[in-house]
Design a protein around this motif. Structure first.
Motif, PDB file in Angstrom:
ATOM      1  N   LEU A   1       1.919   6.913  -6.542  1.00  0.00           N
ATOM      2  CA  LEU A   1       0.937   7.966  -6.820  1.00  0.00           C
ATOM      3  C   LEU A   1       1.560   9.348  -6.685  1.00  0.00           C
ATOM      4  O   LEU A   1       1.266  10.249  -7.481  1.00  0.00           O
ATOM      5  N   ALA A   2       2.407   9.502  -5.678  1.00  0.00           N
ATOM      6  CA  ALA A   2       3.011  10.810  -5.430  1.00  0.00           C
ATOM      7  C   ALA A   2       3.940  11.251  -6.548  1.00  0.00           C
ATOM      8  O   ALA A   2       4.257  12.437  -6.661  1.00  0.00           O
ATOM      9  N   HIS A   3       4.371  10.311  -7.382  1.00  0.00           N
ATOM     10  CA  HIS A   3       5.324  10.652  -8.442  1.00  0.00           C
ATOM     11  C   HIS A   3       4.815  10.313  -9.843  1.00  0.00           C
ATOM     12  O   HIS A   3       5.579  10.386 -10.802  1.00  0.00           O
ATOM     13  N   SER A   4       3.558   9.941  -9.955  1.00  0.00           N
ATOM     14  CA  SER A   4       3.021   9.532 -11.253  1.00  0.00           C
ATOM     15  C   SER A   4       2.071  10.583 -11.820  1.00  0.00           C
ATOM     16  O   SER A   4       1.566  11.453 -11.101  1.00  0.00           O
ATOM     17  N   ARG A   5       1.826  10.479 -13.102  1.00  0.00           N
ATOM     18  CA  ARG A   5       0.883  11.376 -13.760  1.00  0.00           C
ATOM     19  C   ARG A   5      -0.532  11.165 -13.208  1.00  0.00           C
ATOM     20  O   ARG A   5      -1.296  12.122 -13.050  1.00  0.00           O
ATOM     21  N   PHE A   6      -0.865   9.914 -12.931  1.00  0.00           N
ATOM     22  CA  PHE A   6      -2.174   9.616 -12.358  1.00  0.00           C
ATOM     23  C   PHE A   6      -2.332  10.295 -11.003  1.00  0.00           C
ATOM     24  O   PHE A   6      -3.369  10.895 -10.696  1.00  0.00           O
ATOM     25  N   GLY A   7      -1.302  10.199 -10.162  1.00  0.00           N
ATOM     26  CA  GLY A   7      -1.350  10.843  -8.857  1.00  0.00           C
ATOM     27  C   GLY A   7      -1.454  12.352  -8.956  1.00  0.00           C
ATOM     28  O   GLY A   7      -2.186  12.991  -8.188  1.00  0.00           O
ATOM     29  N   LEU A   8      -0.737  12.941  -9.905  1.00  0.00           N
ATOM     30  CA  LEU A   8      -0.831  14.386 -10.107  1.00  0.00           C
ATOM     31  C   LEU A   8      -2.242  14.790 -10.539  1.00  0.00           C
ATOM     32  O   LEU A   8      -2.742  15.845 -10.164  1.00  0.00           O
ATOM     33  N   GLY A   9      -2.863  13.919 -11.324  1.00  0.00           N
ATOM     34  CA  GLY A   9      -4.246  14.181 -11.723  1.00  0.00           C
ATOM     35  C   GLY A   9      -5.183  14.165 -10.529  1.00  0.00           C
ATOM     36  O   GLY A   9      -6.101  14.990 -10.433  1.00  0.00           O
TER      37      GLY A   9
ATOM     38  N   ALA B   1       0.828  -1.211   0.000  1.00  0.00           N
ATOM     39  CA  ALA B   1       0.000   0.000   0.000  1.00  0.00           C
ATOM     40  C   ALA B   1       0.860   1.258   0.000  1.00  0.00           C
ATOM     41  O   ALA B   1       0.578   2.226  -0.720  1.00  0.00           O
ATOM     42  N   THR B   2       1.939   1.252   0.792  1.00  0.00           N
ATOM     43  CA  THR B   2       2.817   2.424   0.869  1.00  0.00           C
ATOM     44  C   THR B   2       3.581   2.627  -0.432  1.00  0.00           C
ATOM     45  O   THR B   2       3.767   3.762  -0.887  1.00  0.00           O
ATOM     46  N   LEU B   3       4.034   1.545  -1.052  1.00  0.00           N
ATOM     47  CA  LEU B   3       4.695   1.655  -2.349  1.00  0.00           C
ATOM     48  C   LEU B   3       3.734   2.213  -3.405  1.00  0.00           C
ATOM     49  O   LEU B   3       4.132   3.005  -4.274  1.00  0.00           O
ATOM     50  N   THR B   4       2.467   1.805  -3.324  1.00  0.00           N
ATOM     51  CA  THR B   4       1.466   2.326  -4.257  1.00  0.00           C
ATOM     52  C   THR B   4       1.262   3.812  -4.049  1.00  0.00           C
ATOM     53  O   THR B   4       1.167   4.584  -5.018  1.00  0.00           O
ATOM     54  N   VAL B   5       1.177   4.243  -2.794  1.00  0.00           N
ATOM     55  CA  VAL B   5       1.018   5.670  -2.503  1.00  0.00           C
ATOM     56  C   VAL B   5       2.260   6.443  -2.948  1.00  0.00           C
ATOM     57  O   VAL B   5       2.161   7.557  -3.468  1.00  0.00           O
TER      58      VAL B   5
END
Length: 325
Positions: free
Chosen positions: A176-184, A169-173
């Motif tokens: 997210l913090a560094h991905s385009r999806f997370g920025l969205g 879960a933490t690796l996924t978060v």
């Protein structure tokens, strides 16, 4: 697309040299820790996973979900029904619970994610009560009596499963913090209309975030069901559990990578001490945490750790003034 940075990213310096030995030490805890510490570790790791799951929809996307306890309950009943009613292996039940939670989140998201703010919060809050009533009348789910699962005396297995799920879960978060999806998702949190204008498919992004949040929450529920060996509708669809995961995520720093984990560890440890030594104060603890977090540190421990050194005690006063308290 210009979007704010994730709260807490870059504020807590974590390098593999520190993280890998820490995870290794946690993984080895069953061999040097006592049974009480092991039981506490399972509870903390599962709560931290729940906080991380809520962090995806609440911290990154900005939708304060009170319905994550529904996914938790679906994950638990996926395992419970598979093992108690059909005598299937735990892993099949875990996958069944995962599928139930993710599919339900996808279908539900199409409707409730059109709401915003307190309307969304109230709608998801009612889901737990509705689901409790529905499951209480399903014979396959044991009705309102519940289900008894096969007993497995292997706390080491449950601890390692809980630790592995939290790491995932933490690796996924972190991703997210560094991905385009997370920025969205962050753009949706800050200004959903502006994100749509900039080309973000807000409906798809929100539903995917809801489903991802449901995945980790339902997996945690499935592990807990087999660990505790008994589930009932009131216990696994408990709204109080949802409130706790929100408090832990917000206290640690919603929208950050490690904030929810730290929040879960700190609050669980304090709550355990109060429950064993000062029982009369234990029930008031989370209420006090809500007041303190909202008034003095609304952005959580992650934001406080980055600004307290420069601002000093003025950090807390500035928060009070900023929120007109």
């Amino acid at each position: 697309m210009n979007v704010p940075r994730v709260a807490g990213v870059g504020l807590i310096v974590v390098v593999p040299v520190v993280v890998v030995p820490l995870v290794a030490a946690l993984a080895a805890l069953p061999w040097y820790g006592g049974p009480v510490l092991l039981q506490f570790g399972i509870d903390v790791l599962l709560m931290a996973t729940l906080a991380q799951g809520w962090n995806i929809i609440g911290g990154f996307t900005g939708y304060p979900s009170f319905g994550n306890s529904v996914f938790y309950g679906l994950g638990a009943y996926g395992v419970g029904i598979a093992m108690a009613q059909f005598h299937l292996p735990f892993w099949i039940g875990l996958l069944a619970g995962l599928a139930l939670g993710v599919v339900f989140a996808g279908v539900l998201g199409l409707a409730v994610l059109r709401l915003k703010g307190h309307y969304f919060a109230i709608c998801t809050l009612g889901l737990a009560f509705v689901m409790t009533a529905i499951v209480s009348n399903l014979p396959i789910a044991g009705s309102n009596i519940g289900l008894v699962l096969p007993l497995l005396k292997s706390e080491v297995l449950f601890y390692e499963l809980a630790l592995g799920l939290l790491v995932l879960a933490t690796l996924t978060v972190f991703w997210l913090a560094h991905s385009r999806f997370g920025l969205g998702l962050i753009a949706i949190r800050e200004n959903e209309d502006g994100a749509a204008v900039m080309g973000v498919n807000t409906t798809l992004y929100k539903i995917l975030a809801f489903m991802l949040s449901a995945a980790f929450t339902s997996l945690a529920g499935g592990i807990y069901a087999y660990y505790i060996t008994f589930i009932d509708p009131v216990g696994v669809f408990d709204v109080v559990l949802n409130v706790k995961m929100i408090i832990m995520a917000v206290f640690g720093g919603a929208g950050s990578v490690f904030g929810p984990v730290i929040g879960a560890l700190v609050l669980s440890a304090i709550s355990e001490v109060l429950a064993t030594r000062v029982t009369s104060l234990a029930s008031l603890f989370f209420g006090v945490v809500i007041v303190v977090a909202v008034v003095f540190m609304p952005r959580g421990l992650a934001h406080m750790s980055a600004h307290l050194r420069d601002a000093g005690w003025r950090y807390f006063l500035d928060n009070v003034r900023a929120h007109r308290l």
